[in-house]
Every structure is written in structure tokens, then in C-alpha cells.
Design an enzyme around this catalytic site. Structure first.
Site, PDB file in Angstrom:
ATOM      1  N   PRO A 131       0.800  -1.231   0.000  1.00  0.00           N
ATOM      2  CA  PRO A 131       0.000   0.000   0.000  1.00  0.00           C
ATOM      3  C   PRO A 131       0.832   1.279   0.000  1.00  0.00           C
ATOM      4  O   PRO A 131       0.421   2.285  -0.576  1.00  0.00           O
ATOM      5  CB  PRO A 131      -0.827  -0.142   1.287  1.00  0.00           C
ATOM      6  CG  PRO A 131      -0.993  -1.624   1.457  1.00  0.00           C
ATOM      7  CD  PRO A 131       0.314  -2.209   1.000  1.00  0.00           C
ATOM      8  N   GLU A 245      10.667 -10.026 -17.073  1.00  0.00           N
ATOM      9  CA  GLU A 245       9.305  -9.551 -16.825  1.00  0.00           C
ATOM     10  C   GLU A 245       8.974  -8.380 -17.751  1.00  0.00           C
ATOM     11  O   GLU A 245       7.892  -8.320 -18.336  1.00  0.00           O
ATOM     12  CB  GLU A 245       9.149  -9.119 -15.367  1.00  0.00           C
ATOM     13  CG  GLU A 245       7.762  -8.576 -15.058  1.00  0.00           C
ATOM     14  CD  GLU A 245       7.598  -8.119 -13.611  1.00  0.00           C
ATOM     15  OE1 GLU A 245       6.538  -7.550 -13.294  1.00  0.00           O
ATOM     16  OE2 GLU A 245       8.530  -8.336 -12.809  1.00  0.00           O
ATOM     17  N   ARG A 271     -17.093  -0.294 -42.717  1.00  0.00           N
ATOM     18  CA  ARG A 271     -17.987   0.767 -42.277  1.00  0.00           C
ATOM     19  C   ARG A 271     -17.951   1.937 -43.253  1.00  0.00           C
ATOM     20  O   ARG A 271     -16.881   2.353 -43.710  1.00  0.00           O
ATOM     21  CB  ARG A 271     -17.557   1.239 -40.892  1.00  0.00           C
ATOM     22  CG  ARG A 271     -18.390   2.351 -40.299  1.00  0.00           C
ATOM     23  CD  ARG A 271     -19.682   1.830 -39.733  1.00  0.00           C
ATOM     24  NE  ARG A 271     -20.397   2.894 -39.036  1.00  0.00           N
ATOM     25  CZ  ARG A 271     -21.586   2.750 -38.504  1.00  0.00           C
ATOM     26  NH1 ARG A 271     -22.199   1.567 -38.565  1.00  0.00           N
ATOM     27  NH2 ARG A 271     -22.166   3.746 -37.876  1.00  0.00           N
ATOM     28  N   GLN A 282      -8.740  10.339 -46.350  1.00  0.00           N
ATOM     29  CA  GLN A 282      -7.297  10.540 -46.250  1.00  0.00           C
ATOM     30  C   GLN A 282      -6.812  10.543 -44.802  1.00  0.00           C
ATOM     31  O   GLN A 282      -5.774   9.949 -44.475  1.00  0.00           O
ATOM     32  CB  GLN A 282      -6.886  11.847 -46.929  1.00  0.00           C
ATOM     33  CG  GLN A 282      -5.372  12.036 -46.983  1.00  0.00           C
ATOM     34  CD  GLN A 282      -4.976  13.369 -47.577  1.00  0.00           C
ATOM     35  OE1 GLN A 282      -5.275  14.411 -47.008  1.00  0.00           O
ATOM     36  NE2 GLN A 282      -4.327  13.335 -48.740  1.00  0.00           N
TER      37      GLN A 282
END
Length: 386
Positions: A131, A245, A271, A282
Site C-alpha cells: 500500500p 518480466e 464501415r 485521407q
């Protein structure tokens, strides 16, 4: 783009991973988001198909593949369907806890825990953040004190991935001081140990299907033999493993950006607005061109980084560069892609909505962008010492 990064073995493995993802992951994503957990079935399914434990030595139930590109394939296929939460949880298990155990663990520890991590019956967490201490590991307050043949652990951790469901936690704790500086150690804590407590699942901006929790230790006793690596050398062990990691986070960021671009290109090609496809404007083409170029250049850099990791030359500074650049890129790309979906991009029925929320933590987890720049800056300053 060149396909030389992968070979035939990776392609064959990809076919297996894709089949797994299509069968076990894609149909369950919405339910997992609602339940805020993937549950355990998918872990066991991944283990039975050889998708977990890829890098764990064969003698401990894993695949024994030192080539990190196999992990890259898994992350790409999960990103393709927008399963960032599962990809992140798998990475904690595979790239972090299993890697610490493989590198620093005793033979007894490896025998006890790695087979379950490889077959999906054991889920692991790592507990670093507190914390009052996030990136500042030296500000850690959790303690582990020797008492006879045991460690007695007290303290609290937060933001723990799989913290609500894990079977074992690799916890960092203060085990002494030297010259006024805290000495950290890494200790394995089975979550059924008396005194170990979980808080409620934390509610987050994104990665909803990944359970995240606060955990607490109240006079938790575990054997001295649960120490991973050397006593007081925890900070050194963490420093040694953090580059992997961060490389893992960087790769997840890249493939998430690639997936977002693919969804967006398909959507803007279908679409229409003002009588033409969105991709025919553009501005749309220019934005897609910019993002695609950045992502493809980044892939070239990361592929070389993966090969460097494979040959042992990947270091902390390179990990910091990879992590900050790719995660900031992921944020920009998912934001730009969502904009092209218009109002539909804000709807969870489209994967770009989830990807946008999931991306935000990437510049924080594993060390913030600011910490990454500090690591790089120190390396640059050390080139010309005063």
C-alpha cells in the site's frame, strides 16, 4: 514483413495454441469479464495442451524449451482475440514465478511446485507492491523473522495478480538490514497457510477477467526451506529477473497493438460514412499509416530483443527501453484505433473497447515509464563518469 523470426516448430505450435484459444478462450471472454475471473478450467486445459510450463525443465513436468519465441506465440494468439487478462495471468505464472523457481529454487522447491504450474493445477502469484511501496522496493514494510525452523511473516501487499485465486505466493519481505539498508528475501507462501488472508477482488479500470487482490500476512509461519535464493539477496534476485518480466510486458504490448490495428483496418474497410468507406478518407489512411509504421518498426526491435534474451545478452537497460517504448505505443495505438470506431468503439461489444481499458496499466505494471527512463538515464550517465 520478414517471417524469419519463427521456424517450422513455432508454426506447428501456433496451430495448437490457436485451436486452444478458439475453443477454450474466445467463447468465454465475456463471461470471464462479468465474473471478474477466468476460473481454473482454462488453466488445466492450457496445461494439458502444453501451453503452460513451456520453459520449465522437462524433469519437473514442463516443456523444457529455452526458446522464448514459443511464449511469444502464446501471447500473440491470446492478443488476437483480446484476452489480455489471461495473457497477463499466464505471464505471472510462466515468466515470473516459474522463472524465479527455475533460476534460484532448490531441487525440493522445484519438485514441489513446478509440475503443478506446468499442468495448470497450481496458480502462482508474486507479491511485491505494498500500500505504501510500489516501484520503491526498498520502502517495503513486510517482514520475515526467523523463529526456530520457521519464517514468521507479517505485512500487507496489494495489486496482486491472481491474488484471489492463487495456490502459492512468492513474497518479498525484509529479513534484516545492512549498513542502514533493508535486506530483502523471497519466500514461498502456500495460500492455505494459517494467517494468510485475501481481501476482496479489487475493481479495476481494465483486465477485469484477471482477479487482483490485496493480501495480508499475520504471523504466517512457513519453513526456512521456503526461502528462494539467498537470504538478504532478494533485491539482487529481483533485479536479475526483472528484464524478462519487462520483455514479457513489452511483447504483450506490441501484439495487443497489432491486434487493435487489425480489428480497426477490418472495421474501417467495412464501415461507411458520407458515401464511402472510412478507410478511404485521407485522414484515416494517414493515421493508420503512422500507427502501422510505428508498430512494424517496434516489432523489428523487439524481435531482436527476444533473440538477445535467447542468447543471454539481454540486459536491464534494454529491458527498460523495450518496456517503456512499447507500452506507451500500445496506449497511443489503442486510443487512435478506438477513435476510428466512433461511438461503437466505446461499446464493449467491440474488442477495441476492452483493449483500450486493458492497455492503461501497461505503463505502470512492472515499473512505471518514469522508472524505466531513470534506468536508461543512469546507464547513459555511467558511460562518462565524473
Amino acid at each position: 514483413m520478414s517471417q524469419s523470426f519463427y521456424d517450422a516448430d513455432h508454426s506447428a505450435f501456433r496451430a495448437s495454441v490457436r485451436e486452444f484459444v478458439n475453443r477454450e478462450v474466445a467463447p468465454n471472454l465475456d463471461r470471464w469479464e462479468e465474473e471478474r475471473s477466468t476460473g481454473r478450467i482454462v488453466w488445466k486445459a492450457a496445461g494439458s495442451q502444453g501451453i503452460l510450463g513451456i520453459r520449465i525443465p522437462e524433469e519437473f513436468g514442463g516443456g523444457g524449451a529455452g526458446d522464448y519465441r514459443f511464449r511469444c506465440v502464446v501471447q500473440e494468439e491470446l492478443a488476437r482475440v483480446g484476452a489480455a487478462a489471461l495473457a497477463s495471468a499466464f505471464s505471472i505464472n510462466e515468466d515470473i514465478v516459474a522463472s524465479y523457481l527455475t533460476t534460484f529454487g532448490t531441487t525440493e522447491q522445484k519438485k514441489a511446485w513446478l509440475p503443478g504450474m506446468a499442468d495448470g493445477s497450481t496458480v502462482a502469484s508474486i507479491a511485491l507492491s505494498e500500500p505504501a511501496a510500489g516501484s520503491d522496493l526498498r520502502g517495503m514494510k513486510t517482514t520475515a523473522v526467523r523463529d526456530g525452523d520457521d519464517w514468521v511473516i507479517n505485512g500487507a501487499k496489494t495489486f496482486i495478480t491472481s491474488g484471489f485465486s492463487s495456490d502459492i505466493v512468492l513474497a518479498a519481505a525484509r529479513t534484516g538490514e545492512k549498513e542502514g539498508r533493508p535486506q530483502l528475501s523471497l519466500i514461498l507462501v502456500p495460500t492455505d497457510t494459517p494467517g494468510f488472508a485475501r481481501g476482496q477482488k479489487l475493481r479495476k479500470l481494465g483486465l477485469h477477467a484477471q482477479d487482483t487482490a490485496e493480501i495480508a500476512f499475520s504471523d504466517v509461519r512457513v519453513p526456512l526451506a521456503n526461502l528462494v535464493g539467498e537470504e538478504g539477496r532478494g533485491f539482487h534476485h529481483l533485479t536479475a529477473q526483472l528484464p524478462l518480466e519487462r520483455l514479457s510486458i513489452a511483447w504483450r504490448a506490441l501484439v495487443a497493438a497489432e491486434a487493435a490495428l487489425e480489428w480497426t483496418l477490418k472495421y474501417t474497410s467495412e464501415r461507411k460514412a458520407f458515401g464511402q468507406r472510412i478507410v478511404d478518407f485521407q485522414n484515416t489512411r494517414f493515421k493508420l499509416a503512422e500507427m502501422t509504421t510505428e508498430v512494424e518498426i517496434t516489432r523489428s526491435f523487439l524481435e531482436q530483443s527476444i533473440l538477445s534474451y535467447n542468447d543471454g545478452s539481454f540486459d536491464a537497460t534494454l529491458g527498460a527501453k523495450a518496456k517503456w517504448w512499447t507500452t506507451e505505443l500500445q496506449k497511443r495505438v489503442t486510443d487512435g484505433c478506438l477513435q476510428m470506431f466512433g461511438g461503437y468503439g466505446y461499446m464493449d461489444e467491440y474488442p477495441i473497447s476492452r483493449a483500450y481499458a486493458d492497455a492503461r496499466v501497461q505503463t505502470i505494471v512492472g515499473g512505471t515509464t518514469e522508472i524505466m527512463k531513470e534506468i536508461i538515464g543512469r546507464d547513459l550517465a555511467n558511460r562518462y563518469p565524473s
